[in-house]
Design an enzyme around this catalytic site. Structure first.
Site, PDB file in Angstrom:
ATOM      1  N   THR A   1       0.825  -1.218   0.000  1.00 44.57           N
ATOM      2  CA  THR A   1       0.000   0.000   0.000  1.00 44.57           C
ATOM      3  C   THR A   1       0.856   1.263   0.000  1.00 44.57           C
ATOM      4  O   THR A   1       1.995   1.254   0.504  1.00 44.57           O
ATOM      5  CB  THR A   1      -0.909   0.000   1.250  1.00 44.57           C
ATOM      6  OG1 THR A   1      -1.520   1.282   1.379  1.00 44.57           O
ATOM      7  CG2 THR A   1      -0.115  -0.273   2.525  1.00 44.57           C
ATOM      8  N   ASP A   2       0.281   2.362  -0.466  1.00 44.45           N
ATOM      9  CA  ASP A   2       0.988   3.652  -0.404  1.00 44.45           C
ATOM     10  C   ASP A   2       1.165   4.134   1.036  1.00 44.45           C
ATOM     11  O   ASP A   2       1.956   5.045   1.299  1.00 44.45           O
ATOM     12  CB  ASP A   2       0.280   4.724  -1.249  1.00 44.45           C
ATOM     13  CG  ASP A   2      -1.144   5.051  -0.805  1.00 44.45           C
ATOM     14  OD1 ASP A   2      -1.631   4.474   0.185  1.00 44.45           O
ATOM     15  OD2 ASP A   2      -1.774   5.902  -1.467  1.00 44.45           O
ATOM     16  N   GLU A   3       0.428   3.514   1.975  1.00 41.30           N
ATOM     17  CA  GLU A   3       0.521   3.980   3.365  1.00 41.30           C
ATOM     18  C   GLU A   3       1.889   3.704   3.985  1.00 41.30           C
ATOM     19  O   GLU A   3       2.230   4.291   5.011  1.00 41.30           O
ATOM     20  CB  GLU A   3      -0.582   3.357   4.223  1.00 41.30           C
ATOM     21  CG  GLU A   3      -1.957   3.727   3.716  1.00 41.30           C
ATOM     22  CD  GLU A   3      -3.029   3.780   4.793  1.00 41.30           C
ATOM     23  OE1 GLU A   3      -2.688   3.720   5.981  1.00 41.30           O
ATOM     24  OE2 GLU A   3      -4.197   3.884   4.413  1.00 41.30           O
TER      25      GLU A   3
ATOM     26  N   TYR B   1      -1.889  -0.274  11.198  1.00 38.92           N
ATOM     27  CA  TYR B   1      -2.105  -0.962   9.907  1.00 38.92           C
ATOM     28  C   TYR B   1      -0.913  -0.732   8.979  1.00 38.92           C
ATOM     29  O   TYR B   1      -0.339  -1.681   8.437  1.00 38.92           O
ATOM     30  CB  TYR B   1      -3.396  -0.465   9.235  1.00 38.92           C
ATOM     31  CG  TYR B   1      -3.443  -0.758   7.745  1.00 38.92           C
ATOM     32  CD1 TYR B   1      -3.595  -2.069   7.278  1.00 38.92           C
ATOM     33  CD2 TYR B   1      -3.306   0.264   6.798  1.00 38.92           C
ATOM     34  CE1 TYR B   1      -3.607  -2.351   5.908  1.00 38.92           C
ATOM     35  CE2 TYR B   1      -3.324  -0.015   5.433  1.00 38.92           C
ATOM     36  CZ  TYR B   1      -3.481  -1.314   4.990  1.00 38.92           C
ATOM     37  OH  TYR B   1      -3.485  -1.585   3.643  1.00 38.92           O
TER      38      TYR B   1
ATOM     39  N   LYS C   1       1.800  -3.442   7.443  1.00 35.35           N
ATOM     40  CA  LYS C   1       2.034  -3.657   6.008  1.00 35.35           C
ATOM     41  C   LYS C   1       3.521  -3.457   5.679  1.00 35.35           C
ATOM     42  O   LYS C   1       4.091  -4.189   4.874  1.00 35.35           O
ATOM     43  CB  LYS C   1       1.172  -2.712   5.172  1.00 35.35           C
ATOM     44  CG  LYS C   1      -0.309  -3.012   5.202  1.00 35.35           C
ATOM     45  CD  LYS C   1      -0.686  -4.364   4.612  1.00 35.35           C
ATOM     46  CE  LYS C   1      -0.499  -4.435   3.119  1.00 35.35           C
ATOM     47  NZ  LYS C   1      -0.998  -5.728   2.567  1.00 35.35           N
TER      48      LYS C   1
HETATM   49  P1  NAD Z   1     -10.290  -6.550   2.381  1.00 35.41           P
HETATM   50  O1  NAD Z   1     -10.269  -6.276   3.836  1.00 35.41           O
HETATM   51  O2  NAD Z   1     -11.512  -6.252   1.590  1.00 35.41           O
HETATM   52  O3  NAD Z   1      -9.948  -8.087   2.127  1.00 35.41           O
HETATM   53  C1  NAD Z   1      -8.978  -8.773   2.853  1.00 35.41           C
HETATM   54  C2  NAD Z   1      -9.226 -10.268   2.650  1.00 35.41           C
HETATM   55  O4  NAD Z   1      -8.197 -10.992   3.326  1.00 35.41           O
HETATM   56  C3  NAD Z   1     -10.555 -10.749   3.228  1.00 35.41           C
HETATM   57  O5  NAD Z   1     -11.219 -11.570   2.295  1.00 35.41           O
HETATM   58  C4  NAD Z   1     -10.157 -11.535   4.474  1.00 35.41           C
HETATM   59  O6  NAD Z   1     -11.055 -12.580   4.792  1.00 35.41           O
HETATM   60  C5  NAD Z   1      -8.793 -12.071   4.048  1.00 35.41           C
HETATM   61  N1  NAD Z   1      -7.935 -12.400   5.185  1.00 35.41           N
HETATM   62  C6  NAD Z   1      -7.687 -11.650   6.293  1.00 35.41           C
HETATM   63  N2  NAD Z   1      -6.847 -12.306   7.108  1.00 35.41           N
HETATM   64  C7  NAD Z   1      -6.529 -13.469   6.483  1.00 35.41           C
HETATM   65  C8  NAD Z   1      -5.677 -14.560   6.822  1.00 35.41           C
HETATM   66  N3  NAD Z   1      -4.983 -14.588   7.967  1.00 35.41           N
HETATM   67  N4  NAD Z   1      -5.580 -15.583   5.952  1.00 35.41           N
HETATM   68  C9  NAD Z   1      -6.283 -15.591   4.787  1.00 35.41           C
HETATM   69  N5  NAD Z   1      -7.110 -14.602   4.434  1.00 35.41           N
HETATM   70  C10 NAD Z   1      -7.221 -13.550   5.270  1.00 35.41           C
HETATM   71  O7  NAD Z   1      -9.034  -5.788   1.796  1.00 35.41           O
HETATM   72  P2  NAD Z   1      -8.812  -5.102   0.368  1.00 35.41           P
HETATM   73  O8  NAD Z   1      -9.243  -3.713   0.442  1.00 35.41           O
HETATM   74  O9  NAD Z   1      -9.335  -5.995  -0.683  1.00 35.41           O
HETATM   75  O10 NAD Z   1      -7.223  -5.118   0.339  1.00 35.41           O
HETATM   76  C11 NAD Z   1      -6.518  -6.226  -0.234  1.00 35.41           C
HETATM   77  C12 NAD Z   1      -5.043  -5.952  -0.119  1.00 35.41           C
HETATM   78  O11 NAD Z   1      -4.728  -4.737  -0.797  1.00 35.41           O
HETATM   79  C13 NAD Z   1      -4.552  -5.762   1.311  1.00 35.41           C
HETATM   80  O12 NAD Z   1      -3.299  -6.383   1.422  1.00 35.41           O
HETATM   81  C14 NAD Z   1      -4.437  -4.260   1.477  1.00 35.41           C
HETATM   82  O13 NAD Z   1      -3.449  -3.948   2.413  1.00 35.41           O
HETATM   83  C15 NAD Z   1      -4.044  -3.848   0.073  1.00 35.41           C
HETATM   84  N6  NAD Z   1      -4.428  -2.498  -0.348  1.00 35.41           N
HETATM   85  C16 NAD Z   1      -5.721  -2.060  -0.204  1.00 35.41           C
HETATM   86  C17 NAD Z   1      -6.074  -0.790  -0.680  1.00 35.41           C
HETATM   87  C18 NAD Z   1      -7.477  -0.246  -0.532  1.00 35.41           C
HETATM   88  O14 NAD Z   1      -7.675   0.957  -0.769  1.00 35.41           O
HETATM   89  N7  NAD Z   1      -8.464  -1.053  -0.187  1.00 35.41           N
HETATM   90  C19 NAD Z   1      -5.103   0.018  -1.286  1.00 35.41           C
HETATM   91  C20 NAD Z   1      -3.797  -0.462  -1.403  1.00 35.41           C
HETATM   92  C21 NAD Z   1      -3.485  -1.737  -0.943  1.00 35.41           C
HETATM   93  O1  DAU Z   2      -4.042   4.362   0.710  1.00 32.02           O
HETATM   94  C1  DAU Z   2      -4.289   2.987   0.612  1.00 32.02           C
HETATM   95  C2  DAU Z   2      -5.108   2.567   1.802  1.00 32.02           C
HETATM   96  O2  DAU Z   2      -6.408   3.139   1.594  1.00 32.02           O
HETATM   97  C3  DAU Z   2      -5.210   1.055   1.974  1.00 32.02           C
HETATM   98  O3  DAU Z   2      -3.938   0.548   2.254  1.00 32.02           O
HETATM   99  C4  DAU Z   2      -6.175   0.720   3.103  1.00 32.02           C
HETATM  100  O4  DAU Z   2      -6.354  -0.688   3.164  1.00 32.02           O
HETATM  101  C5  DAU Z   2      -7.509   1.379   2.820  1.00 32.02           C
HETATM  102  O5  DAU Z   2      -8.383   1.140   3.896  1.00 32.02           O
HETATM  103  C6  DAU Z   2      -7.335   2.873   2.604  1.00 32.02           C
HETATM  104  O6  DAU Z   2      -6.944   3.542   3.829  1.00 32.02           O
HETATM  105  P1  DAU Z   2      -7.588   4.946   4.274  1.00 32.02           P
HETATM  106  O7  DAU Z   2      -7.439   5.067   5.728  1.00 32.02           O
HETATM  107  O8  DAU Z   2      -7.101   6.047   3.421  1.00 32.02           O
HETATM  108  O9  DAU Z   2      -9.116   4.651   3.846  1.00 32.02           O
HETATM  109  P2  DAU Z   2     -10.505   4.936   4.570  1.00 32.02           P
HETATM  110  O10 DAU Z   2     -11.565   4.579   3.572  1.00 32.02           O
HETATM  111  O11 DAU Z   2     -10.595   4.345   5.909  1.00 32.02           O
HETATM  112  O12 DAU Z   2     -10.478   6.513   4.724  1.00 32.02           O
HETATM  113  C7  DAU Z   2     -10.294   7.376   3.617  1.00 32.02           C
HETATM  114  C8  DAU Z   2     -10.231   8.786   4.157  1.00 32.02           C
HETATM  115  O13 DAU Z   2     -11.523   9.138   4.656  1.00 32.02           O
HETATM  116  C9  DAU Z   2      -9.266   8.947   5.318  1.00 32.02           C
HETATM  117  O14 DAU Z   2      -8.635  10.209   5.230  1.00 32.02           O
HETATM  118  C10 DAU Z   2     -10.169   8.895   6.548  1.00 32.02           C
HETATM  119  C11 DAU Z   2     -11.478   9.480   6.046  1.00 32.02           C
HETATM  120  N1  DAU Z   2     -12.693   8.926   6.698  1.00 32.02           N
HETATM  121  C12 DAU Z   2     -12.865   7.586   6.706  1.00 32.02           C
HETATM  122  C13 DAU Z   2     -13.963   7.034   7.331  1.00 32.02           C
HETATM  123  C14 DAU Z   2     -14.156   5.538   7.363  1.00 32.02           C
HETATM  124  C15 DAU Z   2     -13.635   9.780   7.254  1.00 32.02           C
HETATM  125  O15 DAU Z   2     -13.485  11.022   7.211  1.00 32.02           O
HETATM  126  N2  DAU Z   2     -14.727   9.243   7.881  1.00 32.02           N
HETATM  127  C16 DAU Z   2     -14.928   7.900   7.946  1.00 32.02           C
HETATM  128  O16 DAU Z   2     -15.937   7.463   8.557  1.00 32.02           O
END
Ligand code: NAD
Ligand code: DAU
Length: 379
Positions: A126-128, A150, A154
């Site tokens: 992730t970019d985080e 988190y 990562k």
């Molecule tokens: P998500 O939470 O929707 O899905 C995560 C999945 O992993 C779920 O299906 C969960 O059941 C499974 N899981 C959790 N723990 C596990 C374990 N111990 N063994 C096997 N499976 C397990 O997450 P997402 O948003 O689809 O993110 C997927 C990946 O992409 C993550 O690694 C996250 O860090 C990364 N990522 C997410 C975003 C975003 O904006 N959502 C951005 C950049 C990177």
């Molecule tokens: O940048 C990549 C990441 O993006 C991934 O690695 C993470 O898995 C994914 O959850 C996401 O992280 P963020 O923390 O940026 O996403 P989130 O949707 O939780 O929040 C987006 C922005 O919105 C953040 O600045 C917090 C704000 N927010 C979020 C929630 C849930 C609010 O203001 N109110 C809210 O209730």
């Protein structure tokens, strides 16, 4: 490349990848392994449940016995690891599961992949990991500075991947995606949470002043970015996958409300997320050089996303029960109540002291109480 293990493939991005890969590469076998935590959902895989090149296994990436069995049973030659605890707010409440999966789980998956002699191991990061980027754009060689539990988990997992490449010569590739949005995203993340709450005319808790910046990437573009890195990425390298569409949170929320035809008065400023990163932004020239380009802008993606949630209430209404409601209470009850604790601050119109580049003030609302930064003036 023939038998691809997609771990975490029942989640948001992993399931989009599994749906894409089964159709795009009929000669590959896609084996999804998922623990099915609260975020894992077999409904996400329904569209491919009858595909001949798709299989599902339930299991935990931190469970060696389960992983060994799956590697052997399916003769896995490639791993794409999506499995993670992925929600920042939950990591602030309790980080145990994050260490279990994002650090220990990644290590065990890597170690078993090494023993089994897999040809390629792609790890989804992730970019985080870059932390707060006040100006400019992160490039792949920038140092890590994760700020939430988190993000730190990562970063820890990613460093294990690096070590297995350097020490054991494993053929690894890492991708670092930006904020991803689209269909089938669990309704705890900003967009699906706000869309589904707004459909029901509920208050939308915007953290702090809402002027945090995220880079929005449509899920199908994230998936093609991973596909590009999987097939063309150089062993040992990391690739940013950016939407290159940087927006203020408040701008994102207002765009969504406009598409739903809901009033901006649903937006409520609440006390900020602890340790909240102000801005993420990445450069993705390195992935583009491999031939990738995104197909969606934020504007086209948000329209598709809003339409999907509007048309698929069957999918999200059953999620918003039980554990979800418990989480909602833990995460938001005090925040929303805190608004009521300062009723005298809730009257007035903000007119001054906003940054000159920010036209996104909410008229009639106080900004910034309970936040680390005061950006508005309350009159
Ligand atoms: P998500 O939470 O929707 O899905 C995560 C999945 O992993 C779920 O299906 C969960 O059941 C499974 N899981 C959790 N723990 C596990 C374990 N111990 N063994 C096997 N499976 C397990 O997450 P997402 O948003 O689809 O993110 C997927 C990946 O992409 C993550 O690694 C996250 O860090 C990364 N990522 C997410 C975003 C975003 O904006 N959502 C951005 C950049 C990177
Ligand atoms: O940048 C990549 C990441 O993006 C991934 O690695 C993470 O898995 C994914 O959850 C996401 O992280 P963020 O923390 O940026 O996403 P989130 O949707 O939780 O929040 C987006 C922005 O919105 C953040 O600045 C917090 C704000 N927010 C979020 C929630 C849930 C609010 O203001 N109110 C809210 O209730």
């Amino acid at each position: 490349m023939k038998n691809i293990l997609v771990t975490g493939g029942a989640g948001f991005i992993g399931s989009a990848f599994a749906r894409y890969m089964t159709a795009r590469y009929p000669n590959y076998n896609i084996i999804v392994l998922d623990k099915l935590t609260y975020a894992g959902n077999v409904d996400n895989l329904l569209p491919i449940s009858d595909e001949p090149n798709y299989r599902f296994e339930r299991g935990d990436i931190a469970d060696r016995t389960a992983i060994t069995r799956v590697f052997q049973a399916h003769d896995i030659d490639t791993v794409v690891n999506f499995a993670a605890e992925s929600h920042v707010d939950r990591s602030i409440l309790d980080a145990d599961a994050f260490i279990h999966t994002d650090v220990v789980g990644v290590y065990i998956l890597l170690d078993e992949a090494k023993k089994h002699g897999v040809d390629r191991f792609l790890h989804v990061s992730t970019d985080e990991v870059y932390g707060d980027v006040h100006e400019g754009y992160s490039v792949e060689t920038d140092p890590f500075a994760p700020n939430s539990p988190y993000a730190a988990s990562k970063a820890g997992g990613e460093l294990m991947v690096r070590s297995y490449h350097v020490t054991h010569g494993m053929n690894t590739v890492v991708t670092r995606g930006s904020n991803t949005f689209g269909p089938y995203q669990y309704p705890e993340k900003l967009l699906p949470f706000f869309i589904t709450e707004a459909i029901d005319d509920k208050n939308l808790p915007l953290y702090g002043d809402g002027l945090q910046v995220r880079d929005w990437l449509y899920v199908e573009d994230h998936v093609t970015g991973i596909d590009t890195a999987l097939h063309k990425g150089v062993a040992g390298e990391a690739y940013n996958i950016a939407g290159e569409d940087n927006r203020y949170n408040i701008e994102v929320a207002k765009a969504m409300l406009a598409l739903l035809g809901k009033p901006e008065s649903l937006l409520k400023h609440v006390p900020d997320r602890e340790g909240h990163d102000r801005r993420y932004a990445m450069n993705c020239d390195k992935l583009r050089a491999l031939g990738w380009q995104r197909a969606h802008s934020f504007d086209t993606g948000i329209q598709l996303t809003v339409d999907w949630y509007r048309q698929n209430e069957w999918w999200w209404r059953k999620i918003k029960t039980g554990e979800y409601l418990e989480y909602y209470k833990r995460q938001y009850a005090a925040r929303l109540a805190a608004r009521g604790a300062f009723p005298q601050l809730r009257v007035g119109v903000i007119t001054a002291f906003f940054p000159s580049d920010c036209p996104y003030a909410l008229a009639g609302q106080n900004y910034g109480y309970g936040c680390s930064t005061m950006r508005g003036a309350i009159i």
